[in-house]
Motif scaffolding. Structure first.
Motif, PDB file in Angstrom:
ATOM      1  N   ALA A 169       0.972  -1.128   0.014  1.00 14.51           N
ATOM      2  CA  ALA A 169      -0.032  -0.113  -0.065  1.00 14.51           C
ATOM      3  C   ALA A 169       0.784   1.403  -0.054  1.00 14.51           C
ATOM      4  N   TYR A 170       1.802   1.435   0.743  1.00 14.79           N
ATOM      5  CA  TYR A 170       2.915   2.517   0.889  1.00 14.79           C
ATOM      6  C   TYR A 170       3.700   2.644  -0.417  1.00 14.79           C
ATOM      7  N   ASP A 171       3.941   1.524  -1.261  1.00 14.46           N
ATOM      8  CA  ASP A 171       4.416   1.977  -2.536  1.00 14.46           C
ATOM      9  C   ASP A 171       3.499   2.643  -3.606  1.00 14.46           C
ATOM     10  N   PHE A 172       2.319   2.171  -3.447  1.00 12.67           N
ATOM     11  CA  PHE A 172       1.337   3.030  -4.376  1.00 12.67           C
ATOM     12  C   PHE A 172       1.287   4.309  -4.006  1.00 12.67           C
ATOM     13  N   ILE A 173       0.967   4.529  -2.534  1.00 14.79           N
ATOM     14  CA  ILE A 173       0.875   6.078  -2.106  1.00 14.79           C
ATOM     15  C   ILE A 173       1.995   6.678  -2.398  1.00 14.79           C
ATOM     16  N   ARG A 174       3.143   6.629  -2.142  1.00 14.03           N
ATOM     17  CA  ARG A 174       4.387   7.116  -2.419  1.00 14.03           C
ATOM     18  C   ARG A 174       4.424   7.835  -3.875  1.00 14.03           C
ATOM     19  N   TRP A 175       4.176   6.767  -4.748  1.00 11.93           N
ATOM     20  CA  TRP A 175       4.097   6.929  -6.338  1.00 11.93           C
ATOM     21  C   TRP A 175       2.907   7.875  -6.540  1.00 11.93           C
ATOM     22  N   ALA A 176       1.676   7.737  -6.057  1.00  5.43           N
ATOM     23  CA  ALA A 176       0.387   8.519  -6.440  1.00  5.43           C
ATOM     24  C   ALA A 176       0.682   9.836  -5.979  1.00  5.43           C
ATOM     25  N   GLU A 177       1.236   9.943  -4.510  1.00  9.66           N
ATOM     26  CA  GLU A 177       1.305  11.444  -4.198  1.00  9.66           C
ATOM     27  C   GLU A 177       2.363  12.289  -4.932  1.00  9.66           C
ATOM     28  N   ARG A 178       3.434  11.414  -5.285  1.00  9.49           N
ATOM     29  CA  ARG A 178       4.586  12.143  -6.029  1.00  9.49           C
ATOM     30  C   ARG A 178       3.995  12.640  -7.416  1.00  9.49           C
TER      31      ARG A 178
END
Length: 497
Positions: free
Chosen positions: A258-267
């Protein structure tokens, strides 16, 4: 492991096979390799750090903890510091209740981090508690393998200011003598957004073996016998409680997906709202406020209410993005805690006991009828994802050609299309990958990635592999083709075309 029985839980690190998830830089709990326990009780890495092998039979490297400097990771045997929130997801303006045990009793503090890109840091510190007085809480209560700490005293109440951003948060608990543990929680609100990110807290809890003490801990997968041996599913819990810490360092298994997706999407500036699977179950999610629902992590355990809400979302035009595999596999029920708080006990009978089976596909509601594909099995070694239908808009500008392999992208577990299982109603449907692999018995299998358009116009994407989210923003696993394909999908959902 030889004949000698190694008491692995003494390190408190069994669920993660790393004693210190902070061993790799400023905020590396977001960055480490992940492991799980297979049916034989062996540690199996889902992803392995790409370290050079030193010989023909060199084993993949699981990062070893740093023993020098910095806080040490608490464990479930000595319980130097362990905690949980008794509140579930909260909105800005509400309070998060932490229940924490500290042994020996001493002062401790809580640093609150928010997960995001933050110039590559992966998280930002938002606030720090005052120094708090720690006490040794009573031992966990265990009844019929269900372990609960609902009787612990309240240790700290965090009033979430109204100006805080919604998102995935981690509380880092640190004792005066330098032991550390973690507590994840979610801050949500009901404002409209392009995408609602759903954190799979129900599946996280299903895998939670707290306490990893060789005696009392139990998950829906494992429990212990009187000799401290790890038992399998037949002897595991059928009900687990949210009112307890997570095992080991206090972060759930698979939390990194989940954190992998969040970091990418917020970037990349996507407009995100946040909620837990528990919110989906409880009816707190209004899907019409979002263009798409994103399920970024391993999301295996679903209640009837969760499925009903998501099917209604799709049928009313809200798109669905499933970035992992083995989604919607077990049917579960949620019940109140002994003190009456709703949704704090999670029950899944698996294949035991009276009543109907707990697999969705065995009650004529196969996952494929929502996802377009469904769980096929484990992938013993990461394999390439083989691109199909490379002319489809999902692969546009990725540089991927028909038959290209994206290394290591089929990993952990895999889904595929089952021809004898009904498909959902669709206007169009495409399989975007067809990737052969060999299972642990040596049989040839294959993975598939699916996309269909529902009659409502909603798009439903299922990656069919555990490795998709890590390919977005995990060092050593990033693949620009997967990043671009995911952006193509989210952009198209945002535009509703």
């Amino acid at each position: 492991m030889g004949h000698k029985h190694i008491r692995r839980w003494d390190s408190g690190a069994l669920a993660h096979a790393v004693t210190d998830p902070f061993g790799q830089g400023p905020l590396p709990w977001l960055r480490g390799s992940e492991t799980y326990f297979d049916d034989t009780g062996q540690v199996v890495p889902w992803y392995v750090d790409p370290a050079p092998a030193t010989g023909p039979d060199a084993a993949p490297r699981i990062p070893s903890p740093r023993s020098t400097g910095g806080p040490r990771s608490a464990d479930d045997v000595r319980r130097q510091i362990k905690g949980f929130t008794s509140t579930g997801a909260v909105a800005p303006g509400e309070a998060v209740d932490f229940r924490i045990t500290v042994d020996p009793p001493q002062e401790f503090s809580v640093d609150i981090y928010r997960i995001g890109h933050y110039d590559g840091e992966g998280a930002a510190k938002i606030t720090t508690s005052p120094r708090l007085s720690g006490i040794v809480q009573p031992p966990p209560l265990a009844a019929d393998r269900t372990v609960s700490c609902h009787h612990w005293w309240l240790s700290w109440r965090l009033q979430v200011p109204s100006y805080w951003n919604v998102g995935a948060y981690v509380a880092v608990l640190t004792t005066a003598d330098g032991y550390r543990s973690h507590v994840p929680f979610t801050v949500r609100d009901n404002r409209p957004a392009d995408f609602l990110v759903l954190l799979p807290d129900i599946t996280w809890q299903a895998y939670n073996l707290y306490p990893e003490d060789g005696r009392t801990g139990a998950s829906l997968y494992h429990a212990w016998d009187e000799n401290g041996r790890l038992l399998g599913e037949a002897d595991a819990a059928t009900t687990v409680s949210f009112d307890r810490p997570y095992a080991g360092a206090g972060l759930p298994l698979h939390v990194g997906h989940a954190y992998d997706f969040i970091r990418w999407a917020e970037r990349y500036g996507y407009d995100l709202a946040y909620a837990d699977a528990g919110d989906l179950h409880a009816g707190h999610v209004q899907p019409t406020r979002y263009r798409g629902l994103v399920f970024p992590g391993h999301d295996e355990y679903w209640s009837t209410a969760m499925r009903r809400t998501v099917e209604l979302a799709r049928d009313s035009g809200t798109s669905l993005v499933f970035l992992s595999a083995n989604t919607l596999y077990w049917q579960v029920e949620l019940a109140p805690s002994p003190s009456g708080v709703p949704g704090r006990l999670l029950t899944c009978r698996k294949r035991r006991g009276p009543g109907r089976p707990a697999l969705w596909r065995e009650i004529d509601r196969a996952e494929q009828q929502l996802l377009g594909i469904q769980y096929a099995g484990r992938v013993p070694e990461p394999q390439p994802l083989i691109v199909r239908n490379a002319g489809h808009w999902l692969w546009e500008a990725t540089g991927a050609h028909e038959g290209d392999g994206i290394d290591g992208l089929v990993a952990g577990e895999a889904d595929r299309y089952f021809p004898r299982t009904p498909l959902p109603s669709h206007e169009e449907r495409t399989l975007l990958a067809h990737s052969p692999y060999t299972d642990s018995r040596g049989a040839r299998r294959h993975q598939e990635t699916s996309l269909y358009r529902a009659p409502s116009g909603a798009l439903v994407f299922a990656s069919g592999t555990f490795a998709w989210s890590p390919a977005l923003d995990r060092p050593g696993h990033v693949d620009p083709r997967v990043q671009r394909a995911t952006a193509n999908l989210l952009d198209r959902i945002c535009k509703r075309d």
